[in-house]
Design an enzyme around this catalytic site. Structure first.
Site, PDB file in Angstrom:
ATOM      1  N   ASP A   1      61.291  78.390  58.928  1.00  0.00           N
ATOM      2  CA  ASP A   1      60.507  78.675  57.719  1.00  0.00           C
ATOM      3  C   ASP A   1      61.015  79.882  56.947  1.00  0.00           C
ATOM      4  OD1 ASP A   1      58.899  76.555  58.579  1.00  0.00           O
ATOM      5  OD2 ASP A   1      57.702  77.906  59.808  1.00  0.00           O
TER       6      ASP A   1
ATOM      7  N   LYS B   1      64.687  77.771  53.841  1.00  0.00           N
ATOM      8  CA  LYS B   1      65.961  77.034  53.777  1.00  0.00           C
ATOM      9  C   LYS B   1      65.943  75.970  52.689  1.00  0.00           C
ATOM     10  CE  LYS B   1      65.291  75.950  58.108  1.00  0.00           C
ATOM     11  NZ  LYS B   1      64.182  76.841  58.491  1.00  0.00           N
TER      12      LYS B   1
ATOM     13  N   GLY C   1      59.790  71.405  58.103  1.00  0.00           N
ATOM     14  CA  GLY C   1      58.916  71.388  56.932  1.00  0.00           C
ATOM     15  C   GLY C   1      59.602  72.248  55.897  1.00  0.00           C
ATOM     16  N   HIS C   2      60.281  71.607  54.953  1.00  0.00           N
ATOM     17  CA  HIS C   2      61.038  72.349  53.940  1.00  0.00           C
ATOM     18  C   HIS C   2      60.340  72.184  52.595  1.00  0.00           C
ATOM     19  CE1 HIS C   2      64.988  71.986  56.470  1.00  0.00           C
ATOM     20  NE2 HIS C   2      64.009  72.607  57.104  1.00  0.00           N
TER      21      HIS C   2
ATOM     22  N   GLN D   1      64.921  74.097  61.230  1.00  0.00           N
ATOM     23  CA  GLN D   1      64.551  75.105  62.230  1.00  0.00           C
ATOM     24  C   GLN D   1      65.389  76.386  62.082  1.00  0.00           C
ATOM     25  OE1 GLN D   1      64.947  71.648  63.591  1.00  0.00           O
ATOM     26  NE2 GLN D   1      62.834  71.503  62.952  1.00  0.00           N
TER      27      GLN D   1
END
Ligand code: GDP
Ligand code: IMO
Ligand code: MG
Length: 460
Positions: free
Chosen positions: A12, A15, A39-40, A232
């Site tokens: 988080d 990225k 989760g981007h 990640q």
């Protein structure tokens, strides 16, 4: 030319946003590991997109590849693609035939094992997406790959081999009754065969299947540029992270080669950009020497309400969490918050060989009188500048802080337009300290979630 984007902390770091900004000139965006645990967030034209599996290049109309190192849940893949189409984005997504498939029984077992571990407070705090069990099957040579979905006979044969083992695990090892599970079909050969053969048909029909190494090498031969998007962060890398509180793949730059089918020379010939959040967050369990305050259930000794902080440290964590929107993209969990941890960043810079940095959330930190940075650790009276190998030792590390003067809240959109020199002086001092310590230049500075709220110093 390739650019690899790697998270340098615990995930988080922003990225997705950096892939979006720096990926402007890339033709193909490749995810090389992980699955729908990511989760981007990408903010485009005022619209926020949260992507868990589809690479962030989708929003810019790039060709997006899920490489052989990924684990792919076809349910998530198609629901994400369909949701994007409903919002007017038509993503071009290709999936490696060698990538492994996440089945419902992987998610089921992820949950069961976490429950069992939690009885002794040993849970990893996974995203519950079945990531670990899928990589486990891959390593044990009983996994099913994307290509298997397109061959109904092979699909049935492999499911028929693997499912009795999964049923036995659920019933005999964990002592659960399959009939009383929420989704007993998760363990049924017929039900899974029917659903997953249909995904195979759709993947083939929509022209989504590729041999990722061949496909990418061909695109490079045509002069196209690639961006590798790590999911990640380094500290949850299975080899370089704080085991066992890790994910089951290699987000570090080496993963970009094994997980895409291109040689390490191709990745190493390009740029490797470490994405750094100006502070630190963590979802899930494990030590965090620079932690501030805490989140109930995650931090020993802190049972308070995160929205009702009681100590100064909790107050700061709360302020940063709210300012930075630090709630999990996938699970909505409040993220644990701490100061920047330099031994962690030195470890990350070495493990991936960062050639440049993108530092995000400089705006989130604005308005503090002063900021701390964990410059080193002290363990057993000795100073350490890098991370110890074991989680137990890391848990004993005490952060040795350096204090920096804070910077004011300014019009960040103006700063992004004017460039690096328009950043408040104290913010520049902070950034230059990080760049010096990691021996890598700052290519980009995030001063807000949107694409136009990024100061691009240099395009790699
Ligand atoms: P990722 O998993 O590394 O892609 O990061 P996430 O999307 O999970 O979390 C980053 C969050 O911070 C998202 O909500 C982003 O929109 C937001 N974000 C990223 N960079 C910045 C920044 O420079 N400033 C602010 N305020 N928010 C940012
Ligand atoms: P992005 O790509 C933050 C964490 C989980 C857990 C551990 C293992 O958004 O940075 P898993 O479900 O992978 O088996 O969980 O890893 N984790 C993440 N933390 N950001 C992520 O992704 C994460 N993906 C997994 O919370 O501690
Ligand atoms: Mg995320």
């Amino acid at each position: 030319m390739t650019v690899t984007i790697v998270g340098s902390q615990l995930g988080d770091e922003g990225k997705g946003g950096i892939v979006d900004v720096l990926g402007d000139s890339a033709d193909v965006v490749v995810r090389y590991q992980g699955g729908d645990n990511a989760g981007h967030t990408v903010v485009h034209d005022g619209e926020e997109y949260k992507l868990s599996l589809v690479p962030s290049g989708a929003i810019r109309g790039k060709v997006n590849v899920l490489g052989n190192g990924c684990v792919v849940n076809p349910r998530t893949l198609f629901s994400e693609i369909d949701a994007l189409r409903e919002r007017g984005v038509d993503p071009d997504v290709r999936v490696a035939r060698r990538a492994h498939v996440i089945f419902p029984y992987h998610r089921l077992l992820d949950g069961i094992e976490e429950d069992r571990k939690s009885e002794d407070d040993n849970e990893v705090g996974t995203t519950g997406r079945g990531i670990g069990p899928t990589y486990e099957d891959k390593a044990a040579r009983r996994g099913l790959r994307i290509a298997d979905l397109t061959d109904p006979d092979t699909l049935r044969e492999r499911l028929a081999y693997v499912l009795p083992q999964k049923r036995a695990l659920v019933e005999d090892v964990f002592g659960l009754d399959i009939g009383s599970l929420d989704d007993p079909d998760a363990l049924s050969v017929d039900a899974l065969h029917e659903e997953y053969a249909e995904y195979g048909r759709r993947l083939a029909e929509e022209g989504m299947l590729v041999d990722s190494g061949d496909f990418l090498a061909d695109r490079m031969a045509e002069g196209e540029d690639l961006m590798f998007e790590g999911a990640q962060g380094t500290l949850i890398d299975i080899d370089h992270g704080n085991y066992p509180f890790v994910t089951s793949s290699n987000p570090t730059a080496g993963g970009a080669a094994t997980g895409s089918g291109l040689g390490p020379g191709v990745v190493g010939d390009g740029e490797i950009v470490g994405v750094v959040k100006g502070y630190l967050t963590r979802v899930g369990s494990g030590p965090m020497p620079t932690e501030l305050g805490g989140v109930p259930g995650d931090t020993p000794g802190y049972d308070g309400d995160p929205s009702n902080p009681e100590t100064e440290s909790e107050e700061l964590a709360h302020q940063i969490r709210e300012e930075g929107g630090e709630y999990g993209t996938v699970t909505g969990r409040p993220r644990r918050v701490g100061w920047l941890d330099m031994p962690m960043l030195r470890h990350a810079a070495r493990a991936s060989g960062f050639t440049g940095l993108a530092v995000n959330h400089v705006d989130t930190l604005a308005g503090l009188d002063e900021l701390n940075v964990g410059h080193a650790y002290e363990v057993d009276g000795e100073e350490r500048l890098t991370m110890p190998a074991t989680t137990e030792e890391w848990g004993q590390c005490e952060a040795q802080y350096r204090t920096f003067e804070g910077w004011p809240d300014v019009d960040w959109a103006d700063v992004a337009t004017e460039g690096y020199d328009a950043l408040p002086e104290n913010a520049r001092t902070y950034l230059e300290y990080v760049a010096d310590e990691l021996d890598a230049p700052v290519y980009a500075v995030g001063v807000g979630p949107a694409r136009e709220e990024t100061v691009v110093v240099e395009r790699p």
